[in-house]
Design an enzyme around this catalytic site. Structure first.
Site: not given
Length: 149
Positions: A23, A100
Site C-alpha cells: 500500500y 484501489h
C-alpha cells in the site's frame, strides 16, 4: 464550485503502517492533504471521510445527497462484500470513481470481484496514492471542465 467526497473504507486509516510493500508509505493524512491541495488548485471543494464501519460509510453517502457532485471511493475490504454500500451509492445517484491503491486484480483471487466496478464512472487500480490524484484530474478534465477553469 463542484464538490468531491473522498470516501475511504476499512483499514485505510493504517496507510503508511499496514503492509507498506503493498500500500505504500503515504499515510491517509498525506492522501487527504494532497486531495485538498489539488481541489484548491482547480476550484473544487474536497471533503474527506474514512471509517472502518459499513454503516458509517453508508450514512456518509446518504448525507452527501444533493451536496456532492462526485464520490471518489476506496471501499477497501468492502469492495468484495458490501452490497449495502453499492445500494447506497446507487440510491443517492451521485456518480462515483472507484480507487484501489494496490492492483487488486494481481492479488488473491477473491479480491478480483468488486460490487462497485460495473456502476463506477472509472476504476483506478494499482497506482498507489497517486490513484486519488488521477481520479480528481479525471473529474477536472471530463466532469467539471467549465466549472473549474
Amino acid at each position: 464550485m463542484p464538490t468531491i467526497l473522498i470516501l475511504n473504507g476499512p483499514n485505510l486509516n493504517l496507510l503508511g503502517l499496514r503492509e507498506p510493500h503493498i500500500y505504500g508509505e503515504s499515510t491517509l493524512e498525506d492522501v487527504e492533504k494532497m486531495c485538498h491541495e489539488l481541489g484548491k488548485q482547480h476550484n473544487i471543494s474536497v471533503k474527506t471521510f474514512q471509517s472502518n464501519h459499513e454503516g458509517q460509510l453508508i450514512d456518509c453517502i446518504h448525507e452527501a445527497r444533493n451536496k456532492v457532485d462526485l464520490i471518489v471511493i476506496n471501499p477497501a475490504g468492502y469492495t468484495h462484500t458490501s452490497i449495502a454500500i453499492r445500494d447506497a451509492l446507487l440510491g443517492v445517484s451521485i456518480p462515483f470513481i472507484e480507487v484501489h491503491i494496490s492492483n487488486v486484480h494481481a492479488r488473491e483471487k477473491w479480491r478480483n470481484h468488486s460490487y462497485f466496478s460495473d456502476k463506477a464512472l472509472a476504476c483506478i487500480v494499482g497506482l498507489g496514492a497517486f490513484g486519488y490524484e488521477v481520479a480528481i484530474q479525471h473529474a477536472v478534465r471530463n466532469l467539471f471542465p467549465k466549472l473549474t477553469s
